[in-house]
Write a protein that holds these residues in place. Structure first.
Motif, PDB file in Angstrom:
ATOM      1  N   PHE A  87      36.882  -1.704 -35.835  1.00 54.39           N
ATOM      2  CA  PHE A  87      36.104  -2.940 -35.709  1.00 54.39           C
ATOM      3  C   PHE A  87      37.061  -4.105 -35.942  1.00 54.39           C
ATOM      4  O   PHE A  87      37.776  -4.149 -36.950  1.00 54.39           O
ATOM      5  CB  PHE A  87      34.973  -2.977 -36.746  1.00 54.39           C
ATOM      6  N   THR A  88      37.076  -5.063 -35.003  1.00 59.61           N
ATOM      7  CA  THR A  88      38.024  -6.180 -35.067  1.00 59.61           C
ATOM      8  C   THR A  88      37.319  -7.499 -34.802  1.00 59.61           C
ATOM      9  O   THR A  88      36.466  -7.593 -33.910  1.00 59.61           O
ATOM     10  CB  THR A  88      39.149  -6.001 -34.026  1.00 59.61           C
ATOM     11  N   VAL A  89      37.669  -8.495 -35.587  1.00 59.89           N
ATOM     12  CA  VAL A  89      37.187  -9.870 -35.367  1.00 59.89           C
ATOM     13  C   VAL A  89      38.416 -10.767 -35.242  1.00 59.89           C
ATOM     14  O   VAL A  89      39.293 -10.751 -36.107  1.00 59.89           O
ATOM     15  CB  VAL A  89      36.296 -10.354 -36.518  1.00 59.89           C
ATOM     16  N   LYS A  90      38.456 -11.543 -34.152  1.00 57.38           N
ATOM     17  CA  LYS A  90      39.552 -12.482 -33.935  1.00 57.38           C
ATOM     18  C   LYS A  90      38.987 -13.902 -33.961  1.00 57.38           C
ATOM     19  O   LYS A  90      38.047 -14.205 -33.245  1.00 57.38           O
ATOM     20  CB  LYS A  90      40.238 -12.233 -32.588  1.00 57.38           C
ATOM     21  N   LEU A  91      39.611 -14.748 -34.802  1.00 54.76           N
ATOM     22  CA  LEU A  91      39.136 -16.126 -34.929  1.00 54.76           C
ATOM     23  C   LEU A  91      40.271 -17.099 -34.602  1.00 54.76           C
ATOM     24  O   LEU A  91      41.380 -16.961 -35.125  1.00 54.76           O
ATOM     25  CB  LEU A  91      38.643 -16.395 -36.356  1.00 54.76           C
ATOM     26  N   PRO A  92      39.995 -18.095 -33.762  1.00 51.35           N
ATOM     27  CA  PRO A  92      41.011 -19.117 -33.482  1.00 51.35           C
ATOM     28  C   PRO A  92      41.310 -19.915 -34.748  1.00 51.35           C
ATOM     29  O   PRO A  92      40.425 -20.164 -35.556  1.00 51.35           O
ATOM     30  CB  PRO A  92      40.358 -20.006 -32.413  1.00 51.35           C
TER      31      PRO A  92
ATOM     32  N   THR B 186      48.600 -14.803 -36.322  1.00 54.43           N
ATOM     33  CA  THR B 186      49.526 -15.387 -35.344  1.00 54.43           C
ATOM     34  C   THR B 186      48.938 -16.737 -34.953  1.00 54.43           C
ATOM     35  O   THR B 186      48.786 -17.604 -35.786  1.00 54.43           O
ATOM     36  CB  THR B 186      49.690 -14.454 -34.129  1.00 54.43           C
ATOM     37  N   ASP B 187      48.591 -16.863 -33.660  1.00 55.27           N
ATOM     38  CA  ASP B 187      47.849 -18.061 -33.257  1.00 55.27           C
ATOM     39  C   ASP B 187      46.367 -17.895 -33.534  1.00 55.27           C
ATOM     40  O   ASP B 187      45.583 -18.820 -33.373  1.00 55.27           O
ATOM     41  CB  ASP B 187      48.077 -18.364 -31.769  1.00 55.27           C
ATOM     42  N   LYS B 188      45.986 -16.674 -33.960  1.00 53.66           N
ATOM     43  CA  LYS B 188      44.614 -16.371 -34.352  1.00 53.66           C
ATOM     44  C   LYS B 188      44.627 -15.599 -35.662  1.00 53.66           C
ATOM     45  O   LYS B 188      45.635 -15.020 -36.058  1.00 53.66           O
ATOM     46  CB  LYS B 188      43.901 -15.549 -33.271  1.00 53.66           C
ATOM     47  N   LEU B 189      43.480 -15.629 -36.316  1.00 51.23           N
ATOM     48  CA  LEU B 189      43.282 -14.803 -37.513  1.00 51.23           C
ATOM     49  C   LEU B 189      42.578 -13.533 -37.063  1.00 51.23           C
ATOM     50  O   LEU B 189      41.469 -13.594 -36.530  1.00 51.23           O
ATOM     51  CB  LEU B 189      42.437 -15.561 -38.539  1.00 51.23           C
ATOM     52  N   GLU B 190      43.232 -12.406 -37.233  1.00 49.94           N
ATOM     53  CA  GLU B 190      42.669 -11.133 -36.767  1.00 49.94           C
ATOM     54  C   GLU B 190      42.423 -10.221 -37.963  1.00 49.94           C
ATOM     55  O   GLU B 190      43.349  -9.873 -38.690  1.00 49.94           O
ATOM     56  CB  GLU B 190      43.626 -10.464 -35.775  1.00 49.94           C
ATOM     57  N   VAL B 191      41.174  -9.843 -38.152  1.00 47.92           N
ATOM     58  CA  VAL B 191      40.795  -8.949 -39.247  1.00 47.92           C
ATOM     59  C   VAL B 191      40.180  -7.696 -38.645  1.00 47.92           C
ATOM     60  O   VAL B 191      39.200  -7.779 -37.887  1.00 47.92           O
ATOM     61  CB  VAL B 191      39.795  -9.623 -40.209  1.00 47.92           C
ATOM     62  N   SER B 192      40.750  -6.553 -38.961  1.00 46.06           N
ATOM     63  CA  SER B 192      40.237  -5.304 -38.400  1.00 46.06           C
ATOM     64  C   SER B 192      40.152  -4.236 -39.486  1.00 46.06           C
ATOM     65  O   SER B 192      40.803  -4.344 -40.540  1.00 46.06           O
ATOM     66  CB  SER B 192      41.139  -4.818 -37.255  1.00 46.06           C
ATOM     67  N   ASN B 193      39.351  -3.225 -39.239  1.00 42.89           N
ATOM     68  CA  ASN B 193      39.243  -2.097 -40.172  1.00 42.89           C
ATOM     69  C   ASN B 193      38.865  -0.842 -39.399  1.00 42.89           C
ATOM     70  O   ASN B 193      38.212  -0.909 -38.339  1.00 42.89           O
ATOM     71  CB  ASN B 193      38.197  -2.377 -41.262  1.00 42.89           C
ATOM     72  N   ASN B 194      39.296   0.291 -39.922  1.00 42.81           N
ATOM     73  CA  ASN B 194      38.846   1.553 -39.341  1.00 42.81           C
ATOM     74  C   ASN B 194      37.378   1.766 -39.686  1.00 42.81           C
ATOM     75  O   ASN B 194      36.901   1.325 -40.736  1.00 42.81           O
ATOM     76  CB  ASN B 194      39.699   2.715 -39.848  1.00 42.81           C
ATOM     77  N   ARG B 195      36.650   2.400 -38.797  1.00 39.91           N
ATOM     78  CA  ARG B 195      35.203   2.573 -38.985  1.00 39.91           C
ATOM     79  C   ARG B 195      34.892   3.949 -39.571  1.00 39.91           C
ATOM     80  O   ARG B 195      35.250   4.977 -39.005  1.00 39.91           O
ATOM     81  CB  ARG B 195      34.461   2.384 -37.657  1.00 39.91           C
TER      82      ARG B 195
END
Length: 344
Positions: free
Chosen positions: A333-338, A286-295
């Motif tokens: 686990f989620t990482v959000k990058l502008p 969206t306005d950010k890049l969001e990468v997540s995965n189940n642990r």
């Protein structure tokens, strides 16, 4: 006092320089042609008073710059700097005249001290004091900010080189290379069409990092295409144990090169996927890049990790005014990058 000086970012060295300058200036002002040199000329009380005045000016300027900046930072914005300096000067004149009024009332010297001529000369003196000692303070602060900025730049370059070295090392790893060549060999015999696609992705895995090795930013669309090629190779190795869901709509924006590969690799290294219970990576934009995965962590972790994300965080400290967000729960686990604007 120590807390006050800390909030003003004033060091003992700065105070020593100001006191020395004020002391020498007081000696120069007392010496006139033909005057006999005596001990009075060398007394430091005027310098001590000037030091207190310089600290007051620093306090007022700090307040004024917080009003316009929030924090003083490098590079400085000229319009806001002039506005802050003007606000500080006004506040200093009001405070100094207010203190003079109180003292005159207490000691009954109002009529003597508040004539037009004295007011003019005294306020002119206040103006010069503010320009000189305020200029010293701002120069000192900007020098400190410039040093911090250079340190951040150095840290960014180190983080960038560490990240690129780690990625290149992984790609040139003989075990990684031979595994992929073995996969390619099997595909050539079993499915030539898949072998051709695999070979294209394999070539992309080496072409893209070399082509972007000197780029600080790449478009998100380029990064997504490379991530797809990279994950395609991973799928040949792990099958349905690791799956990736990625948004089809790609917004405009930039990210550091190999960002998505790092996050994909991070998920694979730290989670044990199986066809029955796969690790699912979700890439949302969206306005950010969001990468997540189940642990699904390993019972005995093979990698300590953390270095790649630290390097990425260090890059974002200089590339964007928004930090990356790392959110970890028991099962996700989620990482959000502008996303950095295209024109930067």
């Amino acid at each position: 006092m120590k807390k006050l000086l800390g909030s003003l970012q004033i060091s003992p060295i700065y105070l020593g320089v100001i006191f020395t300058f004020a002391y020498l200036e007081s000696i120069r002002a007392r010496v006139t042609p033909g005057q006999t040199i005596n001990w009075y000329i060398l007394t430091p009380e005027a310098a001590a008073g000037t030091l207190v005045k310089a600290i007051l000016i620093a306090f007022i300027l700090r307040f004024a710059f917080k009003r316009y900046y929030g924090v003083l930072e490098f590079p400085i914005r000229k319009n806001a700097a002039f506005s802050a300096f003007g606000l500080g000067l006004t506040a200093y004149l009001l405070v100094s005249n207010g203190m003079a009024m109180v003292i005159s009332i207490l000691f009954g010297t109002w009529e003597r001290n508040f004539t037009d001529q004295i007011l003019l000369s005294v306020n002119f003196s206040y103006l010069l004091d503010f320009i000189v000692y305020g200029g010293f303070y701002l120069t000192y602060l900007l020098f400190q900010e410039y040093k911090n900025h250079q340190q951040k730049l150095a840290a960014y370059e180190l983080a960038l080189s560490d990240s690129r070295f780690a990625q290149l090392k992984q790609q040139l790893n003989p075990h990684f290379l031979f595994n992929n060549l073995n996969v390619l060999d099997q595909l050539i015999e079993e499915n030539p069409k898949s072998a051709s696609l695999f070979l294209q992705n394999f070539a992309e895995l080496y072409r893209y990092p070399l082509e972007k090795s000197n780029s600080k930013l790449v478009s998100l669309s380029e990064e997504v295409e490379f991530a797809k090629a990279y994950f395609s190779l991973m799928s040949e190795k792990y099958g349905q144990s690791y799956l990736m869901e990625i948004d089809s709509a790609i917004p405009s924006g930039k990210v550091p090169p190999l960002t998505l590969q790092l996050l994909i690799e991070n998920a694979v290294l730290h989670n044990f996927g199986t066809p029955e219970q796969p690790v699912i990576l979700s890439v949302k934009m969206t306005d950010k890049l969001e990468v997540s995965n189940n642990r699904i962590p390993f019972i005995k972790p093979k990698h300590q990790g953390g270095k790649g994300l630290q390097n990425l965080s260090g890059q974002y400290e200089l590339l964007s005014d928004q930090p990356i967000e790392i959110i970890q729960t028991e099962d996700k686990f989620t990482v959000k990058l502008p996303l950095i604007p295209i024109n930067e």
